[in-house]
Scaffold this motif. Structure first.
Motif, mmCIF file in Angstrom:
data_model
loop_
_atom_site.group_PDB
_atom_site.id
_atom_site.type_symbol
_atom_site.label_atom_id
_atom_site.label_comp_id
_atom_site.label_asym_id
_atom_site.label_seq_id
_atom_site.Cartn_x
_atom_site.Cartn_y
_atom_site.Cartn_z
ATOM 1 N N ASP A 107 16.976 36.933 33.782
ATOM 2 C CA ASP A 107 16.072 38.067 33.575
ATOM 3 C C ASP A 107 16.790 39.397 33.365
ATOM 4 O O ASP A 107 16.201 40.343 32.843
ATOM 5 N N ALA A 108 18.056 39.487 33.774
ATOM 6 C CA ALA A 108 18.795 40.754 33.735
ATOM 7 C C ALA A 108 19.036 41.211 32.298
ATOM 8 O O ALA A 108 19.366 40.420 31.432
ATOM 9 N N LYS A 109 18.880 42.493 32.087
ATOM 10 C CA LYS A 109 19.106 43.093 30.765
ATOM 11 C C LYS A 109 20.539 43.598 30.605
ATOM 12 O O LYS A 109 20.958 43.948 29.519
ATOM 13 N N HIS A 110 21.279 43.662 31.717
ATOM 14 C CA HIS A 110 22.663 44.146 31.688
ATOM 15 C C HIS A 110 23.445 43.475 32.807
ATOM 16 O O HIS A 110 22.880 42.798 33.667
ATOM 17 N N HIS B 84 17.674 35.444 38.357
ATOM 18 C CA HIS B 84 17.990 36.867 38.200
ATOM 19 C C HIS B 84 18.883 37.111 36.981
ATOM 20 O O HIS B 84 18.628 38.027 36.195
ATOM 21 N N PHE B 85 19.943 36.314 36.824
ATOM 22 C CA PHE B 85 20.826 36.495 35.672
ATOM 23 C C PHE B 85 20.087 36.266 34.354
ATOM 24 O O PHE B 85 20.344 36.963 33.373
ATOM 25 N N GLN C 278 25.554 42.786 36.190
ATOM 26 C CA GLN C 278 25.210 43.120 37.568
ATOM 27 C C GLN C 278 26.459 43.168 38.441
ATOM 28 O O GLN C 278 27.295 42.273 38.376
ATOM 29 N N THR D 13 26.233 51.537 33.238
ATOM 30 C CA THR D 13 25.683 50.212 32.993
ATOM 31 C C THR D 13 26.544 49.495 31.964
ATOM 32 O O THR D 13 27.043 50.118 31.026
ATOM 33 N N LYS E 72 31.561 43.456 37.219
ATOM 34 C CA LYS E 72 30.156 43.245 36.905
ATOM 35 C C LYS E 72 30.058 41.831 36.343
ATOM 36 O O LYS E 72 31.002 41.321 35.742
ATOM 37 N N ASP F 277 24.565 45.324 43.237
ATOM 38 C CA ASP F 277 23.246 45.110 42.618
ATOM 39 C C ASP F 277 22.646 43.800 43.116
ATOM 40 O O ASP F 277 21.484 43.741 43.511
ATOM 41 N N LEU F 278 23.472 42.752 43.082
ATOM 42 C CA LEU F 278 22.995 41.422 43.474
ATOM 43 C C LEU F 278 22.672 41.366 44.958
ATOM 44 O O LEU F 278 21.660 40.781 45.351
ATOM 45 N N ALA G 296 27.713 38.819 34.166
ATOM 46 C CA ALA G 296 26.650 38.595 33.198
ATOM 47 C C ALA G 296 26.559 37.112 32.872
ATOM 48 O O ALA G 296 27.534 36.358 33.028
#
Length: 142
Positions: free
Chosen positions: A38-41, A35-36, A43, A108, A85, A47-48, A87
């Protein structure tokens, strides 16, 4: 330097990455790494939690995020919203200098590459531990 670290992290298989970081390969950790990557911003915990589903309890998710942060796989970002958040990549305080962009419209948080190291003089007798650069504005999606 962050770009190089991210490239190395992204290029490795999730299993190899956990091995390199000295972390046990559990189903949740493998899903989190994917997930991390693939993430664009950045989290938030919420969210997680939503992405990982109801089968993952709160303490297990927090323990894994803490373990990832300890080994420099992810970093926490305090954007002054009161919600941390996370990243991919080591934190700016660990020598991976970069800024964070916080969208004031959608809240975001994005990591911003290409930042030069900041040198600040603090008052005599003070010792700076780290510098966190937050850029506020409106993201391209808003």
């Amino acid at each position: 330097m962050l770009e190089q670290t991210k490239v190395n992290i992204i290029d490795q298989s999730n299993e190899a990455l956990l091995d390199q970081m000295g972390l046990k390969k559990t189903k949740l950790r493998l899903e989190l790494v994917k997930h991390f990557k693939d993430a664009k911003h950045a989290q938030s915990y919420s969210d997680l939690k939503q992405i990982m589903g109801e089968g993952v309890d709160k303490s297990t998710l927090y323990r894994n995020l803490s373990a990832f942060e300890e080994v420099g796989l992810i970093h926490g970002i305090n954007d002054h919203s009161g919600i941390t958040k996370y990243a991919l990549g080591a934190s700016p305080s660990a020598g991976q200098e970069h800024a964070h962009f916080v969208c004031e419209s959608c809240e975001t948080v994005y990591c911003v590459k290409g930042m030069t190291e900041i040198q600040m003089k603090v008052p005599s007798g003070f010792k700076a531990k780290n510098i966190q650069t937050i850029i506020r504005g409106t993201c391209a999606n808003c």
